[in-house]
Design an enzyme around this catalytic site. Structure first.
Site, short mmCIF file in Angstrom:
data_model
loop_
_atom_site.label_atom_id
_atom_site.label_comp_id
_atom_site.label_asym_id
_atom_site.label_seq_id
_atom_site.Cartn_x
_atom_site.Cartn_y
_atom_site.Cartn_z
N VAL A 184 33.59 46.01 40.66
CA VAL A 184 34.87 45.59 40.11
C VAL A 184 35.13 46.41 38.84
O VAL A 184 34.27 46.47 37.96
CB VAL A 184 34.81 44.08 39.77
CG1 VAL A 184 36.13 43.62 39.17
CG2 VAL A 184 34.45 43.27 41.00
N CYS A 185 36.29 47.02 38.75
CA CYS A 185 36.60 47.85 37.59
C CYS A 185 36.70 47.02 36.32
O CYS A 185 37.47 46.06 36.25
CB CYS A 185 37.92 48.59 37.80
SG CYS A 185 38.49 49.42 36.29
N VAL A 186 35.93 47.40 35.31
CA VAL A 186 35.85 46.60 34.08
C VAL A 186 37.20 46.53 33.35
O VAL A 186 37.61 45.46 32.91
CB VAL A 186 34.73 47.10 33.15
CG1 VAL A 186 34.96 48.54 32.71
CG2 VAL A 186 34.60 46.20 31.93
#
Lengths: 129, 119, 103
Positions: free
Chosen positions: B77-79
């Site tokens: 999941v992209c931070v």
């Protein structure tokens, strides 16, 4: 049309980031720019395409003070500093919107669809959002 | 062959996550490998274990979580996208991890194919 | 190098994805219609000519589960479009060098 240099051993893959959406109405344009800025740190062959409503991302004179959002059009000027030099805009998309290269915030290579098509077909990875 | 998958939309509003899930299952059934699934834009919502669809509906968060843990698939999941949407470690379903956008670029480099699902 | 696979997931009544793809895709490429993109495959719809007129340039495919989900029948599709399932989708991606999603 530009030819790619295939001699560099550091060039692993050709990545193309395709922008077809206008800014602000949705977040895609901003978050795609964020990907490109990160991608620039990798030693890959990067190109960025603006076509369809994506060309509106590069429109000069954006002023977002009235909508409370960050004017990220200024960030496109940093692409060159990040080493992202292949920035293509499709001519047909500009024409259809009554725009020309002079309306854009950064210098770009304006390509006819038939020429952009050739470059697209040579990519290893195409990322769109 | 190694596949990478990029999902740009959250569950339910768009079909993207459903399509990507069916595609991922078929990739595995075909004997290929999934190098990584990267969740970007609203796609980060696919990781939120607080998601609670009605009992007669599919639960995409649970489906991804199960697929990831059972097959050892890296679900990233992209931070940046996650933080601005309130998705943090404490709400992550099992099998997901939060990391940077570099993981997407790396998936593009390492995988033989990258397929993007979005709106 | 093998040709590209293009993915279209929006109805041609709503988006320009199909038009843009047909303008930019190199002849010899393949085009797979998924999700709402399958509406572009209907033989009696107003947009049918866009695909029917390019059969010699491109190989067209449609994702069967998305066709069935929308109450459409394979018989209503433009002649020459091949129907694939998800396994076929995976095979198409594997057979083509790169896949581009026209989001």
């Amino acid at each position: 049309m530009e030819e790619y240099d295939e001699s560099g051993p550091e060039v692993v893959k050709r990545f193309m980031y395709v922008n077809r959406r206008a800014p602000y109405g949705t977040i895609y344009a901003l978050e795609c720019l964020e990907v490109v800025l990160v991608a620039a740190a990798f030693d890959q062959d990067i190109s960025v395409v603006f076509m369809d409503d994506g060309v509106y991302q590069l429109k000069k004179n954006q002023d977002t003070t009235g909508i409370g959002m960050k004017n990220f059009s200024k960030t496109f000027g940093a692409l060159e500093d990040y080493g992202v030099e292949k920035i293509y805009v499709e001519k047909e998309s500009l024409d259809a919107r009554g725009l020309s290269a002079g309306d854009l915030v950064i210098p770009v290579e304006v390509l006819a669809a038939v020429d952009l098509s050739e470059i697209m077909a040579r990519q290893d990875v195409v990322i769109s959002s | 062959m190694k596949f990478g998958i990029l999902i740009n939309e959250g569950p339910f509003t768009h079909q993207a996550s459903d399509s990507a899930y069916r595609f991922a299952e078929a990739v595995l059934a075909r004997g290929h490998e999934i190098y990584r699934v990267f969740f970007y834009h609203d796609g980060v919502y696919n990781s939120n274990r607080l998601s609670q669809p009605q009992t007669d509906d599919r639960n995409l968060v649970a489906l991804w979580s199960k697929l990831g843990t059972e097959h050892g698939i890296d679900l990233v999941v992209c931070v940046g996208a996650a933080l601005r949407r309130g998705v943090k470690d404490e709400v992550l379903a099992e099998g997901f991890r939060i990391s940077g956008l570099g993981q997407l670029v790396e998936a593009g480099i390492q995988a033989d194919r990258l397929v993007v699902f979005g709106d | 190098m093998s040709p590209m696979l293009h993915l279209i997931n929006k109805s041609p009544f709503e988006r320009t994805a199909l038009d843009s793809c047909l303008r930019l895709a190199k002849p010899g490429s393949s085009i797979l219609l998924i999700e709402d993109g399958v509406y572009a495959a209907l033989g009696k719809a107003a947009h049918a000519g866009k695909i029917a007129g390019r059969m010699e340039d491109f190989s067209f495919y449609v994702l069967g589960p998305d066709v069935a989900a929308r109450g459409l029948s394979d018989a209503a599709l433009i002649e020459g479009i091949a129907v694939v399932d998800y396994a076929g989708f995976v095979d198409l991606v594997a057979e083509h060098h790169v896949t581009q999603s026209w989001l």
